[in-house]
Design a protein around this motif. Structure first.
Motif: not given
Length: 121
Positions: A99-106, A54-55, A19-24
């Motif tokens: 490319v993978g994801g989830t609808p919830y922020g984890i 992250l999503n 949702n926001t720019a960050s380092a991961a």
């Protein structure tokens, strides 16, 4: 004669969507090791979100094709529950991508993405 292969992989390109720019960061468990020729190496690809939700994640991972071959990629234990691009690999090119994801922020320090089984050459 037993030869050993040092295990280490470089990430080609990585994109993590939050949702926001960050380092991961993406990392392997185990990160390194020495293995005999013909050994199977099981590694987990994980994400450290560094405290930010992250999503999704996208990565191109390059591995040394002269010493390693991907046998399989298992997404069964993945935190991601949808794949815009299924995990794929090319042993000829030495590349893994997804490319993978989830609808919830984890978030977390050890988010499971995929399990990769390599065979040493």
């Amino acid at each position: 004669m037993l030869r050993t292969i040092k295990f280490g992989i470089l990430f080609g390109s990585i994109a993590l969507f939050a949702n926001t720019a960050s380092a991961a960061s993406l990392f392997f468990v185990p990160a390194t090791g020495e293995f005999g020729v013909g050994s199977k190496i099981t590694v987990d690809l994980k994400i450290d979100s560094e405290g930010v939700g992250l999503n999704a994640a996208q990565a191109t991972i390059r591995f040394p094709k002269d010493t390693l071959a991907v046998e399989s990629i298992d997404k069964a234990g993945s935190t991601f529950n949808f794949w815009l691009e299924e995990p794929t690999f090319s042993n000829d090119d030495g590349v893994i991508s997804f490319v993978g994801g989830t609808p919830y922020g984890i978030s977390g320090a050890s988010i499971q993405v995929v399990r990769i089984i390599f065979t040493t050459k």
